[in-house]
Design an enzyme around this catalytic site. Sequence first.
Site, PDB file in Angstrom:
ATOM      1  CB  THR A 146      13.210 -19.572  20.789  1.00 36.54           C
ATOM      2  OG1 THR A 146      12.193 -20.463  19.872  1.00 36.54           O
ATOM      3  CG2 THR A 146      14.683 -20.242  20.980  1.00 36.54           C
ATOM      4  N   GLY A 157      12.440  -9.301  13.918  1.00 42.02           N
ATOM      5  CA  GLY A 157      12.690  -8.009  13.447  1.00 42.02           C
ATOM      6  C   GLY A 157      11.702  -7.219  13.935  1.00 42.02           C
ATOM      7  CE  LYS A 167      10.839  -4.078   7.214  1.00 39.03           C
ATOM      8  NZ  LYS A 167       9.758  -3.823   8.200  1.00 39.03           N
ATOM      9  CB  THR A 192       8.536  -4.290   2.767  1.00 41.97           C
ATOM     10  OG1 THR A 192       7.922  -4.988   3.583  1.00 41.97           O
ATOM     11  CG2 THR A 192       8.524  -4.857   1.235  1.00 41.97           C
ATOM     12  CE  LYS A 224      -4.086  -1.848   2.234  1.00 42.31           C
ATOM     13  NZ  LYS A 224      -3.820  -3.333   1.795  1.00 42.31           N
ATOM     14  CD  GLU A 237      21.787   4.988  19.132  1.00 40.45           C
ATOM     15  OE1 GLU A 237      21.663   4.105  19.902  1.00 40.45           O
ATOM     16  OE2 GLU A 237      22.862   5.031  18.245  1.00 40.45           O
TER      17      GLU A 237
END
Length: 274
Positions: free
Chosen positions: A152, A129, A64, A60, A15, A76
């Site tokens: 995990t 992520g 990344k 995307t 989009k 940062e």
Amino acid sequence: MDHYVVFGHPIGHSKSPLIHRLFAEQTGQTLDYQAALAPLDRFTAFAKHFFESGLGANVTVPFKEEAYRMADLLTERGRRAGAVNTLARQADGSLLGDNTDGAGLVRDLKVNHGVALKDKRILLLGAGGAVRGALEPLLTEEPHVLVVANRTVEKAQQLAQEFADLGPILPAGYDWLEEPVDIIINATSASLSGDLPPIPPILVQRGETFCYDMMYAQEPTAFCRWAVQHHAGQAVDGLGMLVEQAAEAFYLWRGVRPDSAPVLAELRRLMAEG
């Protein structure tokens, strides 16, 4: 014409071109924004070719981390996230990498939904992520505690160690969770397949707990349905986060912050129409 792009694989569903076209119309900016299907095996070369003339890119799945590695300098929050969803070509031709996902999440929570984060007990589900990008912006808001829960536990523990300098962060397994929290954020991709993280209903304080799914769909996600079933105060999806992270990228590129509310309303309208 100033050229911008979103890289992904797949990318047909994106989009972002619509969102940025609406931002450009609203702010009187002249630019061209396209979606580009980047090859899985040579993303960096493909992206560098675009930046020979292009000014900025959104990135995307699944690129990344590669975008993070190809950036010449990092903000940062981009450095902390270890992943980049926004690239901006600088005056000297170098590439600045940023991660606007967490900022988009925080802005959606605070501005669009009126959720206070300071001194709150926040539970983040997942350790991938999406969580990594959210941790720095969320901890900046000074929650009472931020719990990262994952199947995990070791992955959650690793994140807790890595971000411990920013605020109170605790790792957990899903089966460790046994008391109510103020905010639950589902950062897993379980909703894409109609699944749920294995979390107990005890987490939801009736009529109080705010539940947020980073995923979105035409119908309420599995997580949002679970939240409503267990009487959460509110259950919302992540469409606002998508629009807000895009607004943050637009601001980085153009120096103008668009008003996201009408764009979000237009996306909701289009999704309702199917």
